[in-house]
Scaffold this active site. Sequence first.
Site, PDB file in Angstrom:
ATOM      1  N   LYS A 115       0.825  -1.178   0.057  1.00  0.00           N
ATOM      2  CA  LYS A 115      -0.008   0.032   0.014  1.00  0.00           C
ATOM      3  C   LYS A 115       0.964   1.310  -0.013  1.00  0.00           C
ATOM      4  CE  LYS A 115      -3.853  -2.156  -0.139  1.00  0.00           C
ATOM      5  NZ  LYS A 115      -3.476  -3.619  -0.526  1.00  0.00           N
ATOM      6  N   GLU A 200      -3.317   6.331   7.924  1.00  0.00           N
ATOM      7  CA  GLU A 200      -4.072   7.067   6.819  1.00  0.00           C
ATOM      8  C   GLU A 200      -5.004   8.021   7.168  1.00  0.00           C
ATOM      9  OE1 GLU A 200      -4.451   5.661   2.451  1.00  0.00           O
ATOM     10  OE2 GLU A 200      -6.482   5.356   3.287  1.00  0.00           O
ATOM     11  N   ARG A 293      -6.885  -7.397 -10.088  1.00  0.00           N
ATOM     12  CA  ARG A 293      -7.769  -8.782  -9.890  1.00  0.00           C
ATOM     13  C   ARG A 293      -9.155  -8.361 -10.493  1.00  0.00           C
ATOM     14  NH1 ARG A 293     -11.253  -7.900  -5.876  1.00  0.00           N
ATOM     15  NH2 ARG A 293     -10.046  -7.184  -3.838  1.00  0.00           N
TER      16      ARG A 293
END
Length: 453
Positions: A115, A200, A293
Amino acid sequence: MQKVLIANRGEIACRIISSCKKLGLATVAVYSEADKDALHVEMADEAYLLGPAMAKESYLNADKVLQIALECSANAIHPGYGFLAENSRFAEAVAKAGLSWIGPRPHSIEDMGDKERARDIAKASGLPVLPGSPRFTPGDLAGLESAAEEVGYPLLVKASAGGGGIGMRLVESAEKLRSVAEATQSMSEKSFGDGTIYLERYIPRARHVEVQVFGFGEGHAVHLYERDCSLQRRYQKVIEESPAPALPDAVRQKMVTAASALCHHQRYLGAGTVEFIVDADTFEFYFLEMNTRIQVEHPVTEMNTDLDLVAMQVDLIRGSLSSFDQRDVRHQGHSIECRLYAENPDKNFMPSPGTLEVFELPEQGHGLRIDCGFRQGDQISFYYDPMIAKIICHATNRENAIDKMLTALDLIHVEGVKTNIEFLKRCLAHESFREGRVFTGFIDTHQAELLGS
């Protein structure tokens, strides 16, 4: 490519098998002991036992999956979503064994799976990114408090290897920061084999909007427009739709352009989703992550564009998909997807495993699609995600799509397990939802109307 092994289970395995059969490809299913009588096992041309019910001993056993693929002479592996889908080492092992990996290149999976690295790549590609911290590895939380002060409260403690809302916890003050960080590291280590976390900034009134992308490699990619996934509980999506309601066109255009730019710069190959957090009040948006994906909610995009994303994935890897430009993408009408779960909304959405003693679904067609991996009499196991099916409705506009979905849900009859059908209907019928006033805290805010006492 003649034979594809599907390294997954449930509705996504059935979905992939259907597309492969249409392309004239033989299919191979793998299954755990709990899934020996599952629908995806019945649908495939061949099926092989992986191991016990526990995912780590079956669907997450990369060595066993690859061994079966080689022994049955499969030419390719499609991972679906979840399990091994974003495991770059597995993707590399598949390629080294001489099989085709139906997914992005391993380095893309690795880059976006980290990330912090993904945030740096997004910044370099010109995307706005929320304030965040460096990574903290297990046993080393030095500087955690000062990093949190710099990010600002409220904030999210996030697992670097997490995804789909798993490994994400809200912290509103410094008092609980360290205990939440330690708990998230422990959970992440058990779930993903990686206890690394980062912090975050949290946006209280946020929307979750994602852009479906498809890259052809060599610096060319297209977007297939956006999906709004703001209706969530515990960071897990409940209802998805496209186009995103009440989103200014200028913001929409900036967002899809930014997603395409990221894929261009990364020379991305195949299907992926670039996710954004949008401030529901200001419409400022920020890069959240990229999923390398196929997504659970990909049927929403397929219904609006009349494309088969799984077939496109397969054809791209086997060299039979011609590159096309953005102007060739058509996006018509409005689609909504509801996730039908075996769970009890009145008991904090607790999973409700058991036998589908009665399981009746409406007839598909005329804008109604149902992706499902179960039949009447099947078991909903507590070992896996309790999603039973995905109900997708398409209509000329949002109002008609909502009405069509409400009708479809009325026609579903399930006995033997608790489901979220009535909860879904209350969400769809809620005045604020009908008006397009959606945000990630919608369910918590309207809990009294949606869940009662």
